[in-house]
Design a protein around this motif. Structure first.
Motif: not given
Length: 365
Positions: A47, A52, A69, A71, A105
């Motif tokens: 992302c 987030v 994750i 980001s 993203a």
């Protein structure tokens, strides 16, 4: 769309298999099932900084299937950003990628897929349409390169209208017009077809009809769903056809001069359509029908501007001194377009868009 009786049917249509799940709440209720369907066990969720929270909700829904994750997504996918994301995928032992967010993203997810071959699932939160294409883009040393590769086509696309409820109105408008640009260029692409024209007309009608409702009430679930539906159709048009002058212009303006992606599409589109009007009458007729307007370039500019979108490249930070350089760069690269692309022609188009003049076809001929 109706095909004039005198028009011979001669076309090729190709699409790649893609699964689409479209329903409210699907980002958390459907994404785990799509991961399982692809037999993935450790997916990296990708992302941007602004997405987030949504990415974390998806990661939580994935549970043990989430490897982490990342980001770090950025606009126009700088190559160094792609390098870091690929390294993150390898370090976490990811066997797939879930991209949550807008075009930045999803573009980063595509870069990972391109470099590693990992399958990609897209969960879009804007109307960019990138999720429906095999087009990738990377920016290196001020030049944005694009290409097509089947490995970057998302295996599944999860459309969740609820995920777009928090999209600010200005970005909703410009992202929506960005989607309209995909449909508009598809109508005069060399690989256009009757099916693409049908999707383009319906996509433009849906998006143009939804945006005023989104601006009036950003929390209206029906307007948000209608806009996302339009984005899906417009993105599908882009995925099935070849990009022309409009996209080439926006790639140069974004990759080399750092202009924001969706806003640049929004400003430039009416001028490109005015430039191409005499060479693409069928495309303009379809757009006129979808927009219920006689003057398509003016209608698009009024739609976006009336909802608060920028009207000139000067507003986006482009310098007048950069116009000639940008025109030369665009004219030097070949791209399919119904009207010949010349340095003087592009310079005239860019000058009109820089000043924010009325996008009249007779001025740009």
């Amino acid at each position: 769309m109706t095909t004039p009786p005198s028009t011979p049917l001669d076309f090729t249509y190709e699409t790649r298999p893609a699964r689409v799940v479209f329903r409210p709440g699907a980002s958390v209720t459907a994404t785990p099932g799509e991961v399982a369907r692809l037999a993935l066990h450790r997916v990296l969720v990708v992302c941007g900084g602004r997405g987030v929270d949504a990415a974390r909700a998806v990661a939580d829904a994935l549970g043990d299937s989430c490897a982490g994750i990342h980001s770090g997504a950025r606009m126009h996918v700088p190559v160094e950003v792609a390098d870091r994301a690929v390294e993150a995928a390898r370090e976490t032992g990811a066997d797939g990628c879930v991209a949550v967010g807008g075009g930045s993203a999803i573009g980063l997810g595509k870069a990972i897929a391109l470099r590693t071959g990992l399958p990609l699932i897209a969960v879009p939160s804007t109307y960019s349409g990138s999720e429906m294409t095999s087009v990738w883009g990377l920016t290196e040393q001020g030049v944005k390169r694009t290409g097509r590769d089947s490995s970057v086509q998302p295996r599944s696309v999860v459309y969740d209208p609820d995920l777009t409820l928090g999209l600010p109105v200005p970005l909703s408008v410009t992202s929506g017009v960005n989607a309209l640009a995909h449909a508009a260029e598809a109508l005069y692409a060399p690989d256009a077809s009757p099916l693409v024209s049908l999707m383009a007309e319906e996509g433009v009608r849906a998006m143009a009809g939804a945006l005023p409702g989104v601006a009036a009430d950003p929390a209206d679930p029906r307007a948000r769903a209608r806009a996302l539906y339009g984005a899906w159709l417009c993105g599908s048009c882009l995925g099935a056809t070849t990009m022309g002058l409009h996209h080439k212009l926006c790639h140069v303006l974004g990759g080399t001069f750092g202009l924001p992606h969706a806003e640049t599409h929004t400003v430039v589109l009416p001028y490109v359509l005015a430039y191409n009007a005499s060479a693409a009458p069928h495309a303009l007729a379809v757009l006129a029908r979808a927009l219920d307007a006689d003057d398509v370039p003016r209608a698009l500019r009024d739609l976006a501007g009336g909802l608060g979108a920028p009207r000139s490249l000067a507003e986006l930070g482009l310098k007048e001194a950069d116009l000639a350089r940008a025109a030369t760069m665009v004219a030097a690269e070949s791209c399919p377009n119904p009207r010949e692309v010349t340095g003087n022609g592009v310079l005239g188009l860019l000058t009109a868009a820089y000043e924010g003049w009325e996008p009249r076809s007779e001025v740009l001929q």
